[in-house]
Design an enzyme around this catalytic site. Structure first.
Site, PDB file in Angstrom:
ATOM      1  N   ARG A 102       0.817  -1.217   0.000  1.00 31.97           N
ATOM      2  CA  ARG A 102       0.000   0.000   0.000  1.00 31.97           C
ATOM      3  C   ARG A 102       0.849   1.266   0.000  1.00 31.97           C
ATOM      4  NH1 ARG A 102      -3.310   3.246   3.885  1.00 31.97           N
ATOM      5  NH2 ARG A 102      -5.297   3.749   2.840  1.00 31.97           N
TER       6      ARG A 102
ATOM      7  N   ILE B 160      -7.157   7.603  -1.126  1.00 37.41           N
ATOM      8  CA  ILE B 160      -6.993   6.152  -1.142  1.00 37.41           C
ATOM      9  C   ILE B 160      -7.798   5.633   0.046  1.00 37.41           C
ATOM     10  CG2 ILE B 160      -4.817   6.340   0.140  1.00 37.41           C
ATOM     11  CD1 ILE B 160      -3.920   3.724  -1.133  1.00 37.41           C
ATOM     12  N   SER B 161      -8.659   4.651  -0.208  1.00 44.38           N
ATOM     13  CA  SER B 161      -9.582   4.188   0.820  1.00 44.38           C
ATOM     14  C   SER B 161      -8.862   3.529   1.991  1.00 44.38           C
ATOM     15  CB  SER B 161     -10.583   3.193   0.233  1.00 44.38           C
ATOM     16  OG  SER B 161     -11.445   3.815  -0.690  1.00 44.38           O
ATOM     17  N   GLN B 162      -9.508   3.567   3.141  1.00 47.33           N
ATOM     18  CA  GLN B 162      -9.075   2.851   4.330  1.00 47.33           C
ATOM     19  C   GLN B 162      -8.854   1.375   3.982  1.00 47.33           C
ATOM     20  OE1 GLN B 162     -12.294   2.829   7.056  1.00 47.33           O
ATOM     21  NE2 GLN B 162     -11.205   1.813   8.718  1.00 47.33           N
TER      22      GLN B 162
END
Length: 235
Positions: free
Chosen positions: A61, A87-89
């Site tokens: 990530r 950017i999503s959790q």
């Protein structure tokens, strides 16, 4: 063996273990951080699919966040990226991935490439990923990064997600990573019978909605309140 030699051998073994430990935690090596993320943010909650957990453990990530935020890449929350997007959790990425019940033969459409992270996670689990990004700079940067990381089963392009990708349809699964006010009919039409879509729906806070399409009808299930950037439509 003499006691003195035993002490020497034990000391050498401990030195090797200490060196290996230091190497496994050297700067830039995020293996331990990813393992911690999986154990504390995902497995400790409701992510149970072993393949999804392993994909989240593998995908780096930190490669998908801005350089100045890399030390926060494995925190339990979203992070800003370019063009006012996020950017999503990690939990949400894993949740949406698990929700579509991915299998290796799937062809998956993703709406909203963003950083490319969700596409990379999907690519670890399915046959092909088709991903669309409406923001030109993001489409270019995420497409280049996914190629650099060696994802040969991801097809990325700039485009309007509301239209889907009709030339490559139908799809086994669809993941939408930006929030429309209502589910776009074009995406429902491009989902195979037996397919599943995960999409956040609404403005402001949205409801994560799981869509299951059969040969005769479409069933939706609202699962939890979420917060995504709005899904943009081209003029």
């Amino acid at each position: 063996m003499r006691p003195g030699w035993l002490i020497v051998l034990l000391a050498a073994a401990m030195a090797c273990i200490d060196t290996a430990s230091q190497q496994s935690q050297r700067p830039g090596d995020n293996t331990a951080a990813r393992a911690h993320m999986v154990d504390t943010q995902l497995r400790a909650r409701d992510i149970r699919n072993p393949a999804v957990l392993e994909a989240m453990r593998r995908v780096p990530r930190h490669e998908f966040v801005p350089d100045h935020l890399r030390d926060r890449a494995y925190e339990d929350g979203p992070l800003p990226i370019a063009a006012g997007q996020t950017i999503s959790q990690p939990y949400i990425v894993a949740y949406m991935t698990q929700a579509i019940e991915p299998v290796k033969t799937d062809r998956v459409l993703e709406i909203g490439t963003g950083s490319g992270y969700q596409a990379a996670v999907l690519a670890e689990l399915v046959n092909e990923v088709y991903t669309i990004e409406i923001v030109p700079t993001l489409a270019a940067s995420s497409g280049a990064l996914l190629k650099k990381l060696g994802y040969t089963n991801i097809h990325a392009r700039e485009g309007d997600g509301y239209a889907g990708w009709p030339d490559a349809a139908p799809f086994d699964k669809i993941v939408v990573t930006a929030a429309p006010e209502s589910i776009p009919q074009a995406l429902v039409d491009q989902l195979k019978a037996g397919g599943i879509m995960a999409v956040p729906v609404g403005r402001g806070f949205q409801m994560m909605t799981i869509v299951r399409k059969s040969a005769t009808d479409t069933v939706t299930q609202k699962t939890m309140e979420v917060l995504f950037v709005p899904m943009i439509k081209k003029d």
